[in-house]
Write a protein that holds these residues in place. Structure first.
Motif, mmCIF file in Angstrom:
data_model
loop_
_atom_site.group_PDB
_atom_site.id
_atom_site.type_symbol
_atom_site.label_atom_id
_atom_site.label_comp_id
_atom_site.label_asym_id
_atom_site.label_seq_id
_atom_site.Cartn_x
_atom_site.Cartn_y
_atom_site.Cartn_z
ATOM 1 N N PRO A 197 -94.787 52.512 -35.891
ATOM 2 C CA PRO A 197 -93.538 52.674 -36.884
ATOM 3 C C PRO A 197 -91.988 53.330 -36.135
ATOM 4 C CG PRO A 197 -95.118 53.553 -38.157
ATOM 5 C CD PRO A 197 -95.945 53.257 -36.673
ATOM 6 N N ALA A 198 -90.940 52.815 -36.348
ATOM 7 C CA ALA A 198 -89.836 53.225 -35.559
ATOM 8 C C ALA A 198 -89.456 54.644 -36.286
ATOM 9 C CB ALA A 198 -88.664 52.385 -35.859
ATOM 10 N N ASP A 199 -89.744 54.746 -37.869
ATOM 11 C CA ASP A 199 -89.393 56.149 -38.441
ATOM 12 C C ASP A 199 -90.331 56.977 -38.010
ATOM 13 O OD1 ASP A 199 -88.532 57.675 -40.378
ATOM 14 O OD2 ASP A 199 -87.917 56.273 -41.553
ATOM 15 N N SER A 200 -90.082 57.616 -37.013
ATOM 16 C CA SER A 200 -91.231 58.731 -36.810
ATOM 17 C C SER A 200 -91.184 60.125 -37.669
ATOM 18 C CB SER A 200 -90.868 59.431 -35.435
ATOM 19 O OG SER A 200 -89.496 59.992 -35.330
ATOM 20 N N ALA A 201 -89.996 60.213 -38.622
ATOM 21 C CA ALA A 201 -90.175 61.438 -39.591
ATOM 22 C C ALA A 201 -90.972 60.969 -40.727
ATOM 23 C CB ALA A 201 -88.652 61.493 -39.998
ATOM 24 N N ARG A 202 -90.951 59.529 -40.965
ATOM 25 C CA ARG A 202 -91.858 59.418 -42.046
ATOM 26 C C ARG A 202 -93.331 59.203 -41.682
ATOM 27 N NH1 ARG A 202 -88.850 56.296 -46.991
ATOM 28 N NH2 ARG A 202 -86.791 56.678 -46.653
ATOM 29 N N LEU A 203 -93.469 58.786 -40.500
ATOM 30 C CA LEU A 203 -94.858 58.642 -40.023
ATOM 31 C C LEU A 203 -95.342 60.129 -39.758
ATOM 32 C CD1 LEU A 203 -97.264 57.368 -38.390
ATOM 33 C CD2 LEU A 203 -95.750 57.414 -36.320
ATOM 34 N N ALA A 204 -94.677 60.957 -39.505
ATOM 35 C CA ALA A 204 -95.069 62.471 -39.602
ATOM 36 C C ALA A 204 -95.567 62.998 -40.814
ATOM 37 C CB ALA A 204 -93.810 63.216 -38.902
ATOM 38 N N VAL A 205 -95.031 62.616 -42.088
ATOM 39 C CA VAL A 205 -95.523 62.985 -43.344
ATOM 40 C C VAL A 205 -97.081 62.626 -43.310
ATOM 41 C CG1 VAL A 205 -95.298 62.524 -45.770
ATOM 42 C CG2 VAL A 205 -93.359 62.634 -44.309
ATOM 43 N N TYR A 206 -97.473 61.324 -42.760
ATOM 44 C CA TYR A 206 -98.901 61.234 -43.020
ATOM 45 C C TYR A 206 -99.659 61.433 -41.827
ATOM 46 C CZ TYR A 206 -96.945 58.147 -46.906
ATOM 47 O OH TYR A 206 -96.228 57.541 -47.640
ATOM 48 N N GLY A 207 -99.219 62.316 -40.819
ATOM 49 C CA GLY A 207 -99.829 62.626 -39.467
ATOM 50 C C GLY A 207 -101.173 62.766 -39.666
ATOM 51 N N GLU A 208 -101.345 63.820 -40.606
ATOM 52 C CA GLU A 208 -103.038 64.257 -40.284
ATOM 53 C C GLU A 208 -103.813 63.314 -40.808
ATOM 54 O OE1 GLU A 208 -105.805 67.868 -42.156
ATOM 55 O OE2 GLU A 208 -103.424 68.237 -42.294
ATOM 56 N N ALA A 209 -103.455 62.521 -42.094
ATOM 57 C CA ALA A 209 -104.220 61.499 -42.536
ATOM 58 C C ALA A 209 -104.574 60.157 -41.580
ATOM 59 C CB ALA A 209 -103.812 60.968 -43.890
ATOM 60 N N PHE A 210 -103.079 59.772 -41.018
ATOM 61 C CA PHE A 210 -103.482 58.937 -40.075
ATOM 62 C C PHE A 210 -104.382 59.070 -38.835
ATOM 63 C CE2 PHE A 210 -100.863 56.239 -37.057
ATOM 64 C CZ PHE A 210 -101.542 55.140 -37.131
#
Length: 285
Positions: A197-210
Protein backbone atom coordinates in the motif's frame (compact mmCIF):
# COMPACT_ATOMS: atom_id res chain seq x y z
CA UNK A 1 -2.50 -36.63 -28.57
CA UNK A 2 -3.12 -33.74 -30.94
CA UNK A 3 -0.75 -30.80 -30.63
CA UNK A 4 -2.24 -27.46 -29.61
CA UNK A 5 -1.43 -23.84 -30.32
CA UNK A 6 -1.32 -22.18 -26.92
CA UNK A 7 -0.94 -18.60 -25.69
CA UNK A 8 0.24 -18.19 -22.09
CA UNK A 9 0.29 -14.67 -20.65
CA UNK A 10 2.65 -13.57 -17.90
CA UNK A 11 5.26 -16.09 -19.06
CA UNK A 12 8.41 -14.31 -17.90
CA UNK A 13 8.56 -16.17 -14.57
CA UNK A 14 6.60 -18.24 -12.05
CA UNK A 15 3.69 -20.41 -13.14
CA UNK A 16 3.74 -18.91 -16.63
CA UNK A 17 7.40 -19.67 -17.27
CA UNK A 18 7.07 -23.23 -15.97
CA UNK A 19 3.94 -23.76 -18.05
CA UNK A 20 5.34 -22.65 -21.41
CA UNK A 21 8.45 -24.75 -20.91
CA UNK A 22 6.38 -27.82 -19.95
CA UNK A 23 4.04 -27.39 -22.94
CA UNK A 24 6.95 -26.93 -25.35
CA UNK A 25 8.57 -30.11 -24.05
CA UNK A 26 5.31 -31.92 -24.82
CA UNK A 27 5.46 -30.78 -28.45
CA UNK A 28 2.80 -28.06 -28.43
CA UNK A 29 3.23 -24.80 -30.32
CA UNK A 30 3.54 -22.30 -27.52
CA UNK A 31 3.46 -18.51 -27.53
CA UNK A 32 4.93 -17.05 -24.37
CA UNK A 33 3.27 -13.70 -23.73
CA UNK A 34 5.49 -11.04 -22.13
CA UNK A 35 5.39 -7.29 -21.64
CA UNK A 36 8.25 -5.08 -22.73
CA UNK A 37 10.30 -7.77 -24.48
CA UNK A 38 13.07 -5.33 -25.43
CA UNK A 39 13.23 -3.72 -21.99
CA UNK A 40 12.60 -5.17 -18.53
CA UNK A 41 11.80 -8.64 -19.91
CA UNK A 42 14.54 -8.77 -22.57
CA UNK A 43 16.53 -11.36 -20.59
CA UNK A 44 13.49 -13.59 -20.07
CA UNK A 45 12.55 -13.28 -23.75
CA UNK A 46 16.04 -14.32 -24.82
CA UNK A 47 16.03 -17.29 -22.45
CA UNK A 48 12.63 -18.46 -23.66
CA UNK A 49 13.75 -18.21 -27.28
CA UNK A 50 16.44 -20.78 -26.46
CA UNK A 51 14.02 -23.33 -24.99
CA UNK A 52 13.84 -26.55 -27.00
CA UNK A 53 10.61 -27.15 -28.89
CA UNK A 54 8.19 -24.89 -30.70
CA UNK A 55 8.23 -21.96 -28.27
CA UNK A 56 7.82 -18.38 -29.49
CA UNK A 57 7.80 -15.08 -27.62
CA UNK A 58 4.95 -12.67 -28.32
CA UNK A 59 4.71 -9.22 -26.81
CA UNK A 60 1.47 -8.55 -24.96
CA UNK A 61 0.36 -6.11 -22.30
CA UNK A 62 -2.88 -7.44 -20.83
CA UNK A 63 -3.85 -3.96 -19.64
CA UNK A 64 -4.10 -2.79 -23.27
CA UNK A 65 -6.80 -4.15 -25.62
CA UNK A 66 -4.86 -3.12 -28.74
CA UNK A 67 -1.84 -5.05 -27.48
CA UNK A 68 -3.96 -8.15 -26.85
CA UNK A 69 -5.51 -7.87 -30.32
CA UNK A 70 -2.09 -7.53 -31.98
CA UNK A 71 -0.68 -10.51 -30.10
CA UNK A 72 -3.56 -12.78 -31.13
CA UNK A 73 -3.31 -11.64 -34.77
CA UNK A 74 0.42 -12.39 -34.68
CA UNK A 75 -0.29 -15.90 -33.42
CA UNK A 76 -2.93 -16.52 -36.09
CA UNK A 77 -0.58 -15.25 -38.80
CA UNK A 78 2.25 -17.48 -37.57
CA UNK A 79 0.39 -20.67 -36.63
CA UNK A 80 -2.89 -20.42 -38.55
CA UNK A 81 -5.00 -20.97 -35.45
CA UNK A 82 -5.15 -20.69 -31.69
CA UNK A 83 -6.53 -23.50 -29.55
CA UNK A 84 -5.93 -22.55 -25.92
CA UNK A 85 -5.53 -19.31 -24.00
CA UNK A 86 -3.94 -19.50 -20.57
CA UNK A 87 -4.60 -16.30 -18.63
CA UNK A 88 -1.74 -16.38 -16.16
CA UNK A 89 -0.66 -12.73 -15.97
CA UNK A 90 -1.28 -11.41 -12.48
CA UNK A 91 -0.02 -9.39 -9.55
CA UNK A 92 -0.77 -9.09 -5.85
CA UNK A 93 -1.46 -6.15 -3.55
CA UNK A 94 -1.17 -7.54 0.01
CA UNK A 95 -2.07 -5.54 3.09
CA UNK A 96 -5.02 -4.09 5.02
CA UNK A 97 -7.77 -2.81 2.75
CA UNK A 98 -7.91 0.54 4.50
CA UNK A 99 -4.36 1.32 3.40
CA UNK A 100 -5.13 0.97 -0.31
CA UNK A 101 -6.44 3.74 -2.50
CA UNK A 102 -9.15 3.12 -5.08
CA UNK A 103 -6.52 3.67 -7.76
CA UNK A 104 -4.43 0.81 -6.35
CA UNK A 105 -7.51 -1.39 -6.30
CA UNK A 106 -8.17 -0.46 -9.90
CA UNK A 107 -4.65 -1.54 -10.84
CA UNK A 108 -5.13 -4.90 -9.10
CA UNK A 109 -8.31 -5.58 -11.06
CA UNK A 110 -6.92 -4.17 -14.31
CA UNK A 111 -4.29 -6.90 -14.46
CA UNK A 112 -5.93 -9.87 -12.74
CA UNK A 113 -9.49 -9.50 -14.03
CA UNK A 114 -9.74 -7.13 -16.98
CA UNK A 115 -6.52 -8.58 -18.39
CA UNK A 116 -8.24 -11.94 -18.90
CA UNK A 117 -11.30 -10.17 -20.30
CA UNK A 118 -9.18 -8.36 -22.89
CA UNK A 119 -7.16 -11.39 -23.98
CA UNK A 120 -10.20 -13.66 -24.26
CA UNK A 121 -12.08 -10.97 -26.17
CA UNK A 122 -9.22 -10.93 -28.69
CA UNK A 123 -9.12 -14.72 -29.05
CA UNK A 124 -12.79 -15.70 -28.93
CA UNK A 125 -13.81 -14.80 -32.52
CA UNK A 126 -11.10 -17.19 -33.76
CA UNK A 127 -12.07 -19.97 -31.35
CA UNK A 128 -15.73 -19.60 -32.25
CA UNK A 129 -14.94 -19.74 -35.98
CA UNK A 130 -13.05 -22.99 -35.37
CA UNK A 131 -15.90 -24.40 -33.29
CA UNK A 132 -13.45 -25.39 -30.56
CA UNK A 133 -11.06 -24.00 -28.01
CA UNK A 134 -10.29 -23.64 -24.35
CA UNK A 135 -9.91 -20.73 -21.96
CA UNK A 136 -7.83 -21.50 -18.87
CA UNK A 137 -7.65 -18.92 -16.10
CA UNK A 138 -5.04 -19.17 -13.36
CA UNK A 139 -7.01 -18.40 -10.23
CA UNK A 140 -6.21 -18.91 -6.58
CA UNK A 141 -7.50 -20.61 -3.49
CA UNK A 142 -7.77 -17.00 -2.31
CA UNK A 143 -10.65 -16.56 -4.72
CA UNK A 144 -12.56 -19.21 -2.75
CA UNK A 145 -11.50 -18.44 0.82
CA UNK A 146 -10.67 -14.86 1.81
CA UNK A 147 -8.16 -14.36 4.61
CA UNK A 148 -7.11 -11.10 6.31
CA UNK A 149 -4.76 -8.80 4.41
CA UNK A 150 -5.47 -10.39 1.03
CA UNK A 151 -8.71 -8.55 0.32
CA UNK A 152 -7.83 -6.88 -2.99
CA UNK A 153 -6.11 -9.95 -4.40
CA UNK A 154 -8.86 -12.30 -3.20
CA UNK A 155 -11.55 -10.04 -4.63
CA UNK A 156 -9.82 -10.00 -8.02
CA UNK A 157 -9.53 -13.79 -8.05
CA UNK A 158 -13.16 -14.18 -6.95
CA UNK A 159 -14.14 -11.95 -9.87
CA UNK A 160 -12.09 -14.20 -12.15
CA UNK A 161 -14.04 -17.18 -10.80
CA UNK A 162 -17.30 -15.50 -11.88
CA UNK A 163 -15.98 -14.60 -15.33
CA UNK A 164 -14.77 -18.16 -15.85
CA UNK A 165 -18.18 -19.57 -14.93
CA UNK A 166 -19.99 -17.12 -17.21
CA UNK A 167 -17.69 -17.96 -20.12
CA UNK A 168 -18.29 -21.64 -19.43
CA UNK A 169 -22.07 -21.28 -19.66
CA UNK A 170 -22.10 -18.85 -22.59
CA UNK A 171 -19.47 -20.51 -24.79
CA UNK A 172 -20.37 -24.20 -24.43
CA UNK A 173 -22.78 -24.04 -27.41
CA UNK A 174 -19.83 -22.95 -29.57
CA UNK A 175 -17.59 -25.84 -28.52
CA UNK A 176 -15.42 -23.68 -26.26
CA UNK A 177 -14.54 -24.72 -22.72
CA UNK A 178 -13.69 -22.43 -19.81
CA UNK A 179 -11.92 -23.65 -16.68
CA UNK A 180 -10.06 -22.08 -13.78
CA UNK A 181 -7.03 -23.50 -11.98
CA UNK A 182 -7.27 -22.61 -8.31
CA UNK A 183 -3.79 -22.90 -6.90
CA UNK A 184 -2.64 -22.73 -3.31
CA UNK A 185 0.32 -20.59 -2.31
CA UNK A 186 3.45 -21.86 -4.05
CA UNK A 187 6.94 -20.32 -4.12
CA UNK A 188 6.99 -17.99 -7.16
CA UNK A 189 8.02 -14.41 -7.88
CA UNK A 190 4.52 -13.03 -7.30
CA UNK A 191 5.26 -12.49 -3.62
CA UNK A 192 8.62 -10.89 -4.35
CA UNK A 193 6.93 -8.48 -6.75
CA UNK A 194 4.05 -7.65 -4.39
CA UNK A 195 2.81 -4.04 -4.48
CA UNK A 196 2.51 -2.73 -0.93
CA UNK A 197 0.00 0.00 0.00
CA UNK A 198 1.13 3.53 -0.80
CA UNK A 199 -0.41 4.86 2.43
CA UNK A 200 2.34 3.87 4.86
CA UNK A 201 0.65 5.64 7.78
CA UNK A 202 -2.49 3.54 7.55
CA UNK A 203 -0.42 0.42 6.92
CA UNK A 204 1.45 1.10 10.17
CA UNK A 205 -1.84 0.99 12.13
CA UNK A 206 -2.07 -2.72 11.27
CA UNK A 207 1.68 -3.31 11.44
CA UNK A 208 1.80 -5.91 14.23
CA UNK A 209 -1.15 -7.94 12.96
CA UNK A 210 0.04 -7.78 9.35
CA UNK A 211 3.54 -8.90 10.32
CA UNK A 212 2.12 -11.77 12.38
CA UNK A 213 -0.10 -12.88 9.50
CA UNK A 214 2.80 -12.75 7.04
CA UNK A 215 5.05 -14.75 9.34
CA UNK A 216 2.32 -17.38 9.83
CA UNK A 217 1.88 -17.77 6.07
CA UNK A 218 5.62 -18.11 5.49
CA UNK A 219 5.97 -20.65 8.30
CA UNK A 220 3.03 -22.70 7.05
CA UNK A 221 4.33 -22.66 3.48
CA UNK A 222 7.69 -23.97 4.67
CA UNK A 223 5.94 -26.69 6.66
CA UNK A 224 3.64 -28.04 3.93
CA UNK A 225 6.07 -27.46 1.07
CA UNK A 226 4.87 -27.64 -2.50
CA UNK A 227 6.32 -27.37 -5.96
CA UNK A 228 5.13 -24.65 -8.34
CA UNK A 229 5.67 -27.17 -11.14
CA UNK A 230 2.48 -28.90 -9.97
CA UNK A 231 0.48 -25.95 -11.30
CA UNK A 232 2.22 -26.16 -14.68
CA UNK A 233 1.46 -29.89 -14.79
CA UNK A 234 -2.21 -29.18 -14.07
CA UNK A 235 -2.34 -26.71 -16.97
CA UNK A 236 -0.72 -29.25 -19.30
CA UNK A 237 -3.41 -31.77 -18.35
CA UNK A 238 -6.12 -29.22 -19.14
CA UNK A 239 -4.53 -28.30 -22.47
CA UNK A 240 -4.33 -31.93 -23.54
CA UNK A 241 -7.53 -33.32 -22.02
CA UNK A 242 -11.25 -32.94 -22.67
CA UNK A 243 -14.47 -32.70 -20.71
CA UNK A 244 -13.21 -30.60 -17.81
CA UNK A 245 -15.23 -29.31 -14.90
CA UNK A 246 -15.28 -25.61 -14.06
CA UNK A 247 -12.49 -25.78 -11.51
CA UNK A 248 -9.21 -27.66 -11.07
CA UNK A 249 -7.69 -27.48 -7.61
CA UNK A 250 -3.93 -27.61 -7.10
CA UNK A 251 -2.73 -27.62 -3.50
CA UNK A 252 -0.62 -29.56 -1.00
CA UNK A 253 -2.35 -32.67 0.32
CA UNK A 254 -3.21 -31.09 3.69
CA UNK A 255 -5.31 -28.41 1.96
CA UNK A 256 -6.76 -30.45 -0.88
CA UNK A 257 -9.53 -32.40 0.86
CA UNK A 258 -11.33 -29.41 2.45
CA UNK A 259 -11.01 -27.53 -0.85
CA UNK A 260 -12.58 -30.44 -2.74
CA UNK A 261 -15.44 -30.45 -0.26
CA UNK A 262 -15.94 -26.72 -0.77
CA UNK A 263 -15.83 -27.17 -4.55
CA UNK A 264 -18.38 -30.01 -4.50
CA UNK A 265 -20.82 -28.19 -2.23
CA UNK A 266 -20.45 -25.00 -4.28
CA UNK A 267 -21.19 -26.83 -7.54
CA UNK A 268 -24.21 -28.61 -6.09
CA UNK A 269 -25.57 -25.39 -4.60
CA UNK A 270 -25.06 -23.48 -7.85
CA UNK A 271 -27.11 -26.08 -9.70
CA UNK A 272 -29.92 -25.88 -7.16
CA UNK A 273 -29.96 -22.08 -7.22
CA UNK A 274 -29.91 -22.07 -11.02
CA UNK A 275 -32.89 -24.43 -11.06
CA UNK A 276 -34.73 -22.26 -8.53
CA UNK A 277 -34.11 -19.21 -10.70
CA UNK A 278 -35.41 -21.03 -13.78
CA UNK A 279 -32.13 -20.76 -15.72
CA UNK A 280 -30.78 -24.30 -15.31
CA UNK A 281 -31.21 -24.96 -19.04
CA UNK A 282 -28.65 -22.25 -19.76
CA UNK A 283 -26.04 -23.49 -17.32
CA UNK A 284 -23.30 -25.99 -18.17
CA UNK A 285 -22.41 -28.53 -15.50
Amino acid sequence: MSKRVVLVTGASSGFGRLTVEALARRGHTVFAGLRDVTGRNAKAAAELAEVAGSLHVVEIDVTDQDSADRAVREIIDAAGRIDVVVNNAGMIFPGPLEAFTAEEGQRQFDVNVLGALRVNRAALPHLRAQGSGRLIQIGSVGGLVTTPFTGLYAASKAALESLTAAWRHELAPYGIESVIVDAASYPTNIGLNAAMPADSARLAVYGEAFAGFTNAIVARSAEVGGDAGEVAEAVVELVEGTGHQLRKLVAPASQLEPLRTLDRVSAETSERVGAAMGVAAFMTR
